[in-house]
Scaffold this motif. Structure first.
Motif, PDB file in Angstrom:
ATOM      1  N   GLN A 236       0.831  -1.204   0.000  1.00  0.00           N
ATOM      2  CA  GLN A 236       0.000   0.000   0.000  1.00  0.00           C
ATOM      3  C   GLN A 236       0.868   1.257   0.000  1.00  0.00           C
ATOM      4  O   GLN A 236       0.622   2.198  -0.754  1.00  0.00           O
ATOM      5  CB  GLN A 236      -0.951   0.005   1.204  1.00  0.00           C
ATOM      6  N   ARG A 237       1.892   1.276   0.811  1.00  0.00           N
ATOM      7  CA  ARG A 237       2.793   2.439   0.865  1.00  0.00           C
ATOM      8  C   ARG A 237       3.536   2.628  -0.452  1.00  0.00           C
ATOM      9  O   ARG A 237       3.752   3.761  -0.892  1.00  0.00           O
ATOM     10  CB  ARG A 237       3.782   2.290   2.008  1.00  0.00           C
ATOM     11  N   MET A 238       3.943   1.524  -1.061  1.00  0.00           N
ATOM     12  CA  MET A 238       4.628   1.609  -2.362  1.00  0.00           C
ATOM     13  C   MET A 238       3.739   2.311  -3.384  1.00  0.00           C
ATOM     14  O   MET A 238       4.190   3.186  -4.111  1.00  0.00           O
ATOM     15  CB  MET A 238       4.995   0.206  -2.869  1.00  0.00           C
ATOM     16  N   VAL A 239       2.485   1.915  -3.425  1.00  0.00           N
ATOM     17  CA  VAL A 239       1.556   2.485  -4.396  1.00  0.00           C
ATOM     18  C   VAL A 239       1.293   3.956  -4.070  1.00  0.00           C
ATOM     19  O   VAL A 239       1.245   4.797  -4.962  1.00  0.00           O
ATOM     20  CB  VAL A 239       0.246   1.664  -4.446  1.00  0.00           C
ATOM     21  N   GLU A 240       1.149   4.280  -2.800  1.00  0.00           N
ATOM     22  CA  GLU A 240       0.931   5.671  -2.405  1.00  0.00           C
ATOM     23  C   GLU A 240       2.106   6.557  -2.803  1.00  0.00           C
ATOM     24  O   GLU A 240       1.909   7.693  -3.236  1.00  0.00           O
ATOM     25  CB  GLU A 240       0.684   5.767  -0.901  1.00  0.00           C
ATOM     26  N   ARG A 241       3.330   6.044  -2.675  1.00  0.00           N
ATOM     27  CA  ARG A 241       4.507   6.825  -3.034  1.00  0.00           C
ATOM     28  C   ARG A 241       4.643   7.002  -4.542  1.00  0.00           C
ATOM     29  O   ARG A 241       5.249   7.955  -5.011  1.00  0.00           O
ATOM     30  CB  ARG A 241       5.780   6.170  -2.475  1.00  0.00           C
TER      31      ARG A 241
ATOM     32  N   GLY B 180       2.056   7.102  -6.823  1.00  0.00           N
ATOM     33  CA  GLY B 180       0.954   7.755  -7.521  1.00  0.00           C
ATOM     34  C   GLY B 180      -0.337   7.681  -6.752  1.00  0.00           C
ATOM     35  O   GLY B 180      -0.350   7.578  -5.530  1.00  0.00           O
ATOM     36  N   ASP B 181      -1.420   7.674  -7.478  1.00  0.00           N
ATOM     37  CA  ASP B 181      -2.756   7.691  -6.901  1.00  0.00           C
ATOM     38  C   ASP B 181      -3.191   6.265  -6.533  1.00  0.00           C
ATOM     39  O   ASP B 181      -3.373   5.434  -7.424  1.00  0.00           O
ATOM     40  CB  ASP B 181      -3.732   8.293  -7.903  1.00  0.00           C
ATOM     41  N   PRO B 182      -3.385   5.994  -5.242  1.00  0.00           N
ATOM     42  CA  PRO B 182      -3.779   4.645  -4.837  1.00  0.00           C
ATOM     43  C   PRO B 182      -5.282   4.381  -4.916  1.00  0.00           C
ATOM     44  O   PRO B 182      -5.733   3.299  -4.544  1.00  0.00           O
ATOM     45  CB  PRO B 182      -3.299   4.582  -3.381  1.00  0.00           C
ATOM     46  N   SER B 183      -6.056   5.324  -5.415  1.00  0.00           N
ATOM     47  CA  SER B 183      -7.509   5.159  -5.496  1.00  0.00           C
ATOM     48  C   SER B 183      -7.858   3.891  -6.254  1.00  0.00           C
ATOM     49  O   SER B 183      -7.381   3.663  -7.364  1.00  0.00           O
ATOM     50  CB  SER B 183      -8.148   6.360  -6.202  1.00  0.00           C
ATOM     51  N   GLY B 184      -8.693   3.088  -5.648  1.00  0.00           N
ATOM     52  CA  GLY B 184      -9.163   1.868  -6.291  1.00  0.00           C
ATOM     53  C   GLY B 184      -8.195   0.693  -6.231  1.00  0.00           C
ATOM     54  O   GLY B 184      -8.521  -0.397  -6.677  1.00  0.00           O
ATOM     55  N   PHE B 185      -7.003   0.920  -5.682  1.00  0.00           N
ATOM     56  CA  PHE B 185      -6.025  -0.167  -5.601  1.00  0.00           C
ATOM     57  C   PHE B 185      -6.295  -0.997  -4.355  1.00  0.00           C
ATOM     58  O   PHE B 185      -6.491  -0.464  -3.269  1.00  0.00           O
ATOM     59  CB  PHE B 185      -4.600   0.403  -5.538  1.00  0.00           C
ATOM     60  N   ASP B 186      -6.309  -2.298  -4.509  1.00  0.00           N
ATOM     61  CA  ASP B 186      -6.546  -3.229  -3.400  1.00  0.00           C
ATOM     62  C   ASP B 186      -5.243  -3.954  -3.095  1.00  0.00           C
ATOM     63  O   ASP B 186      -4.898  -4.944  -3.751  1.00  0.00           O
ATOM     64  CB  ASP B 186      -7.644  -4.221  -3.788  1.00  0.00           C
ATOM     65  N   ALA B 187      -4.505  -3.439  -2.115  1.00  0.00           N
ATOM     66  CA  ALA B 187      -3.185  -3.982  -1.793  1.00  0.00           C
ATOM     67  C   ALA B 187      -3.260  -5.444  -1.366  1.00  0.00           C
ATOM     68  O   ALA B 187      -2.406  -6.250  -1.742  1.00  0.00           O
ATOM     69  CB  ALA B 187      -2.509  -3.148  -0.706  1.00  0.00           C
ATOM     70  N   ALA B 188      -4.273  -5.809  -0.587  1.00  0.00           N
ATOM     71  CA  ALA B 188      -4.385  -7.197  -0.112  1.00  0.00           C
ATOM     72  C   ALA B 188      -4.610  -8.151  -1.274  1.00  0.00           C
ATOM     73  O   ALA B 188      -3.975  -9.207  -1.359  1.00  0.00           O
ATOM     74  CB  ALA B 188      -5.511  -7.316   0.912  1.00  0.00           C
TER      75      ALA B 188
END
Length: 142
Positions: free
Chosen positions: A82-87, A89-97
């Protein structure tokens, strides 16, 4: 589900206390659901005996420290993704699990074709998986 963000960001003393007291056994079901796995598959990946888990879920008992450590390592991996994706770009809609669950089950060239899930049963293996994720973020071979 138990709120994974505060657990993964808790200070070391709090994390140790959580591990010593053990997660409630039903966290396996909740974590499996968030990863879009069956409970039985999660038990297999997390190396928790099915009969023990089912008994503990039924009696609302807690997992043993070693079982809780494996669960916490997966929660930490989800938070890492989750942190990787936040760093980046836009994490909207991304499901880290869900993303992590799929990645854990995929053969990885950096592991000689083995799946990262095969490494979740030891601290050393978990470290390897964490480093692979970090290498992916940095653009290094993973």
């Amino acid at each position: 589900m138990i709120d994974s963000v505060p657990i993964s960001r808790a200070d070391p003393e709090q994390r140790i206390e959580i591990l010593r007291s053990g997660f409630p056994a039903d966290i396996v079901t909740e974590l499996a659901s968030s990863m879009r796995w069956s409970r039985d598959h999660a038990l297999e990946v997390f190396r928790v005996k099915r009969s023990t888990a089912m008994r503990k879920i039924k009696t609302k008992a807690r997992l043993a420290t070693d079982e809780s450590e494996r669960i916490l390592s997966v929660i930490d991996l989800i938070e890492q993704v989750q942190r990787m994706v936040e760093r980046s770009g836009d994490p909207s809609g991304f499901d880290a699990a869900a993303w992590l669950a799929q990645w854990l089950e995929s053969a990885n060239p950096a592991l000689a074709g083995k799946c990262p899930a095969d490494y979740l049963d030891t601290n050393e293996g978990i470290g390897i998986v964490r480093r692979l994720l970090a290498q992916m973020e940095s653009g290094a071979y993973a």
